[in-house]
Design an enzyme around this catalytic site. Structure first.
Site, PDB file in Angstrom:
ATOM      1  N   HIS A 396       0.791  -1.234  -0.048  1.00 57.04           N
ATOM      2  CA  HIS A 396      -0.019  -0.075   0.050  1.00 57.04           C
ATOM      3  C   HIS A 396       0.938   1.061  -0.153  1.00 57.04           C
ATOM      4  O   HIS A 396       0.303   2.243  -0.065  1.00 57.04           O
ATOM      5  CB  HIS A 396      -0.825  -0.006   1.101  1.00 57.04           C
ATOM      6  N   ASP A 400      -2.274   2.202  -4.719  1.00 57.32           N
ATOM      7  CA  ASP A 400      -3.428   2.639  -3.993  1.00 57.32           C
ATOM      8  C   ASP A 400      -4.264   1.703  -4.332  1.00 57.32           C
ATOM      9  O   ASP A 400      -4.279   0.660  -5.145  1.00 57.32           O
ATOM     10  CB  ASP A 400      -3.672   3.880  -4.406  1.00 57.32           C
TER      11      ASP A 400
END
Length: 426
Positions: A396, A400
């Site tokens: 992450h 995204d």
């Protein structure tokens, strides 16, 4: 006494330390330059080290499980005045290709599904013991470090039992037969309420360290999507039926690998390595797919290199080849390193959903769950469709949620409409 101090040699590939897996000699044993004296584990492979001189072992430095630095004392040998060590053996290793420069991979990976194996005295596993008379020649049974460790914990002497593996290699199944026939040493019908303590060493310790680091350092996002595989399964069955005798059989994995190649061309930042401390992202044009593979020694990640340049049946053959090499211990270093993105699959045991752990320094791992026939609503009725879930995790810090969803949805479209896999849009 002429004392020769054998140092832990540099096994190449930038390795600064190695774990001592097992001693193959004892104090008082006679050794020659053909004698294997210790089994070591590096980040890349299992390695058997040979004595550089002839003489008598007078001291062993370290215990199994210790991590030793390259150049530190390993064994002291009384040479009786002969201090002429043999020339160093060329490891035959090549510089890593790809970002870690690691399947082939090696990947290894191994995230929670996957990934290396034994190699020669400095490159291929137990090769010196691979002949039909290996046990009688070396006096040491052929077995992986995991099998040796389990046998030691059970009190089973490997040299007294025949192996069912290639060239008499002792496998876990052979130990199971001993336990089934004779029971474990000291076992009775009533089992002890106190657990058995086993040291976590070797490949399992490396896996534990890598997974702990990956889980603690990488903020994972897992995205799950249901995939309708009815059409791709129909195409796969037709291609297998039309294939000539001896042709590689197609499974779902080469189709998925091809879909990853196409999707990565649209989103190249997901086919990448991230160096957290340096805050650098290396994006690759070539797609080196790690294939998480369960072996007797633990999870390995052999690598299918340049998946973008391979046809469907070529992908199928290479996936099969590297997975078998990882399982039987014949995979070379460059087949276990350098993956840029990993596939992990539990096959028929795939469950409904998994949360795969990323194989660092990669930023994406694609997880395949079990395929099953499900009723799916379409055209006003429920239809039986062959479905599976794709459970994929992403770093992450780099990926995204929106980008992860786009990537997985692209793979979904390609699998559900397999003709798109073979359309060259360039």
């Amino acid at each position: 006494m002429s004392r020769f101090e054998m140092k832990l040699p540099d096994v190449g590939e930038g390795v600064a330390e190695a774990e001592l897996v097992a001693w193959m000699v004892e104090v008082g044993d006679e050794v020659t330059p053909e004698s294997s004296v210790a089994e070591l584990l590096t980040d890349k492979s299992n390695v058997e080290i040979s004595s550089p001189v002839s003489g008598t072992v007078v001291e062993l430095h370290g215990e199994p499980g210790d991590v030793l630095a390259v150049g530190s004392n390993l064994i002291a040998i009384d040479t009786g005045g002969d201090l002429e060590p043999r020339p160093e053996v060329d490891t035959g290793g090549e510089p890593d290709a790809g970002a870690e420069a690691e399947p082939d991979s090696d990947s290894e990976p191994d995230p929670d599904l996957a990934a290396s194996t034994s190699e020669d005295s400095l490159g291929r596993a137990d090769e010196a013991d691979s002949g039909p008379d290996a046990t009688s020649r070396s006096g040491r049974a052929i077995a992986s470090p995991a099998v040796r460790g389990r046998a030691a914990a059970l009190g089973i002497d490997l040299s007294t039992m025949p192996g069912s593996g290639p060239d008499g290699r002792v496998e876990h199944a052979d130990l199971d037969r001993v336990l089934t026939t004779n029971g474990s040493p000291g076992a009775s019908r009533r089992r002890s309420a106190e657990g058995r303590v086993e040291a976590v060493r070797g490949v399992r310790r490396r896996i534990a360290d890598r997974l702990s680091a990956a889980w603690s350092e990488i903020p994972h996002i897992t995205y799950v999507e249901a995939i309708d595989a009815t059409e791709v399964e129909r195409l796969r069955a037709q291609l297998n039926a039309q294939a000539p005798d001896g042709a590689v059989r197609l499974t779902l994995l080469p189709f998925l690998a091809r879909a990853i190649v196409v999707a990565a061309a649209d989103q190249p930042s997901l086919n990448a390595h991230y160096d957290g401390p340096e805050e650098q992202l290396t994006i690759f044009d070539a797609v080196h797919i790690g294939v998480a593979t369960q072996t007797d020694d633990g999870l390995r990640v052999p690598v299918v290199r340049h998946a973008e340049a391979r046809g469907l049946r070529d992908l199928a053959g290479e996936i099969t080849r590297v997975a078998l090499a990882a399982r039987d211990g014949s995979a070379m270093r460059d087949e276990l390193t350098g993956s840029t993105i990993t596939i992990t699959s539990l096959g028929a045991l795939g469950g409904v959903v998994t949360t795969p752990i990323i194989n660092p320094p990669e930023v994406s791992i694609i997880g395949v769950n079990k395929m099953e026939t499900r009723p799916v609503w379409g055209n006003g009725v429920f239809e039986p469709r062959q479905m599976f879930n794709l459970s994929s995790s992403f770093d992450h810090r780099i990926v995204d949620g929106w980008d992860a969803a786009i990537f997985v949805q692209r793979i979904k479209t390609l699998i559900e409409t397999p003709a798109l896999l073979f359309i060259d849009e360039g």
